[in-house]
Design an enzyme around this catalytic site. Structure first.
Site, PDB file in Angstrom:
ATOM      1  N   ASP A  92      -2.513  -4.427   1.444  1.00 10.63           N
ATOM      2  CA  ASP A  92      -3.130  -3.196   0.961  1.00 10.63           C
ATOM      3  C   ASP A  92      -4.156  -2.737   1.994  1.00 10.63           C
ATOM      4  O   ASP A  92      -4.492  -3.462   2.921  1.00 10.63           O
ATOM      5  CB  ASP A  92      -3.728  -3.388  -0.432  1.00 10.63           C
ATOM      6  CG  ASP A  92      -4.919  -4.327  -0.458  1.00 10.63           C
ATOM      7  OD1 ASP A  92      -5.368  -4.766   0.614  1.00 10.63           O
ATOM      8  OD2 ASP A  92      -5.399  -4.637  -1.554  1.00 10.63           O
ATOM      9  N   ASP A 267       3.016  -5.222  -7.738  1.00 11.28           N
ATOM     10  CA  ASP A 267       2.183  -6.392  -7.444  1.00 11.28           C
ATOM     11  C   ASP A 267       1.092  -6.466  -8.486  1.00 11.28           C
ATOM     12  O   ASP A 267       0.696  -5.447  -9.049  1.00 11.28           O
ATOM     13  CB  ASP A 267       1.538  -6.286  -6.053  1.00 11.28           C
ATOM     14  CG  ASP A 267       0.299  -5.392  -6.080  1.00 11.28           C
ATOM     15  OD1 ASP A 267      -0.824  -5.926  -6.155  1.00 11.28           O
ATOM     16  OD2 ASP A 267       0.444  -4.147  -6.066  1.00 11.28           O
TER      17      ASP A 267
END
Length: 375
Positions: A92, A267
Site C-alpha cells: 500500500d 486484503d
C-alpha cells in the site's frame, strides 16, 4: 498495455474469475491477500502462509519506511529477499495512514508530513517518494498510488477535495513510476459514498491509465450495508478487463458480497487479528474459542481442511491454549483463519466457473445469519 496480463475465464452476474499473471507467479482471482504489515504476516511463518494457498501478500509502506527503513530493506536485497517470500507482493502507498494517524500528520498539495508513531521523528511522503519506496527500495510487484483517504462520515465537499487531490497525486505517481515490465501500478478510486464523486474519480483515473484499479475509502466505518450499496455502482465503473481491488476488506460476508459486485482482490488484517483474540471463522459462522462450551469439545475446527491448524487440533485443546495464555493458541487460530479465507476464495472461484455463484452466495448467507441478505 499493462505489464501484467489479466485473463477473465468465467463470469456469473457481476462476479468473475480469472488469473492475473505476474513475473513471480499467477494470481487466481478473486483472491484474498494476507496482510504482512511489517514484513511478517503476524504470528505465522511463511511456510504456514504458503500452505494456506495464499498466492500474494501485502506489505505496508508507512511502517516499513519507519522500521527498519526502506533503504535498509533495499540494502538487504529488497522486501522479497528480506522476508523470504518468493511470490508477488502488493504494497500500500501509506495513504491510509493519512487518515488513521491524522493527529500526527499534515496533508499539503506537495506531500504528507508524518510524525513517526515510534520515535516522533519527522518524515515526508510525497507521490514520488512513495513510488521510490515501493518500486525501487522495497521492490514490490504491485505498487499503489499515493492517495488521501477520508474517514466516514465525510461531507460531499470534503470527499471531493480528497478525490481531486488523490487524482493529482495519481498522475504524479504514474509519472514517477514510469513504464516498467515487471511491476504494475494501481490507481485508487475515491469519493466516499457519493455516486457522482465515484464517477468523477473514475474518469480522472481512466484519463491517467493504470494497470489495475482499487476502490478506496470503504471499510472506514460506513458499515456492511452502505459498503455494499456503494460497491453496487462504483465497482462496475472500473474497467472490466483490469483487476479491481477493494482495499482493507473484510469479513467473509464482505468478501462474498464484494465478489458478487465484481471485485477481484481483497486484503484485511482480520484473519490474524481476530485469531489472536480467539475468534474463529468457520463455514457455520464465527465462534469464540474462549467460550466455555468448547472446553470438552474434541472435534477439530474443520476435519475436511488441508490446514493442520484446522484439522489436527481439537477445539478443547485450542480453548485450553487460550485459557492458559499460550502463544501457540494465537498461532494456530491465525493459521486456521488465513486458510479459511483462502478456502472461501477457492470455493467462490469454483462456483463462478460452474455458473453456481448465486446459489453459493445464498447458502453462505443462510449460515452467516448476522449479515443482511442482499438482493
Amino acid at each position: 498495455m499493462s505489464a501484467f496480463p489479466f485473463e477473465i475465464s468465467a463470469s456469473d452476474g457481476q462476479a468473475r474469475t480469472g488469473v492475473l499473471k505476474t513475473p513471480r507467479g499467477d494470481i487466481p482471482t478473486p483472491i484474498f491477500m494476507p496482510v504482512g504489515t511489517a514484513a511478517t504476516v503476524k504470528a505465522l511463518t511463511l511456510d504456514m502462509v504458503r500452505q494456506s494457498h495464499a498466492k500474494i501478500i501485502l506489505g505496508n509502506t508507512y511502517h516499513l519506511m519507519l522500521r527498519p527503513s526502506a533503504e535498509r530493506v533495499k540494502r538487504l536485497g529488497g522486501l522479497h529477499t528480506f522476508m523470504g517470500w518468493d511470490g508477488p507482493i502488493l504494497t500500500d502507498s501509506g495513504g491510509f495512514q493519512v487518515m488513521s494517524l491524522s493527529q500526527i500528520s499534515k496533508v499539503t498539495e506537495e506531500a504528507v508530513t508524518f510524525q513517526s508513531h515510534i520515535d516522533g521523528s519527522k518524515h515526508v511522503l510525497s507521490p514520488e517518494r512513495s513510488m521510490e519506496i515501493q518500486a525501487d527500495l522495497l521492490g514490490s510487484d504491485i505498487v499503489m498510488q499515493l492517495d488521501e483517504c477520508v474517514s466516514w462520515p465525510a461531507d460531499e465537499a470534503r470527499a471531493q477535495k480528497a478525490l481531486q487531490l488523490s487524482a493529482r497525486w495519481g498522475l504524479r505517481s504514474k509519472q514517477a513510476f514510469g513504464q516498467r515490465d515487471t511491476q504494475a501500478l494501481f490507481g485508487i478510486q475515491q469519493g466516499s459514498t457519493f455516486e457522482s464523486l465515484r464517477r468523477e474519480s473514475t474518469d480522472r483515473l481512466l484519463e491517467i491509465g493504470f494497470d489495475g484499479y482499487a476502490i478506496g475509502g470503504l471499510a472506514v466505518g460506513e458499515g456492511h450495508e452502505a459498503m455494499c450499496d456503494t460497491l453496487e455502482y462504483c465497482a462496475p465503473l472500473l474497467p472490466w478487463d483490469r483487476p479491481r481491488y477493494l482495499m482493507g476488506v473484510g469479513k467473509p460476508i464482505d468478501l462474498v458480497e464484494g465478489v458478487a459486485r465484481g471485485v477481484d482482490m481483497f486484503d484485511c488484517v482480520l484473519p490474524t487479528r481476530s485469531g489472536r483474540h480467539g475468534q474463529v471463522w468457520t463455514w457455520e459462522g464465527p465462534i469464540n474459542i474462549k467460550n466455555a462450551r468448547f472446553a470438552e469439545d474434541d472435534t477439530p475446527l474443520d476435519a475436511t481442511s488441508d490446514c493442520p491448524a484446522s484439522r489436527d487440533y481439537s477445539k478443547a485443546y485450542l480453548h485450553h491454549l487460550f485459557k492458559a495464555e499460550e502463544i501457540l493458541g494465537q498461532v494456530l487460530l491465525s493459521w486456521h483463519n488465513i486458510a479459511f479465507f483462502q478456502a472461501l476464495m477457492i470455493r467462490m472461484r469454483s462456483a463462478i466457473a460452474a455458473g453456481e455463484f448465486q446459489a453459493f452466495r445464498k447458502g453462505f448467507h443462510e449460515t452467516h445469519l448476522k449479515a443482511p441478505t442482499q438482493n
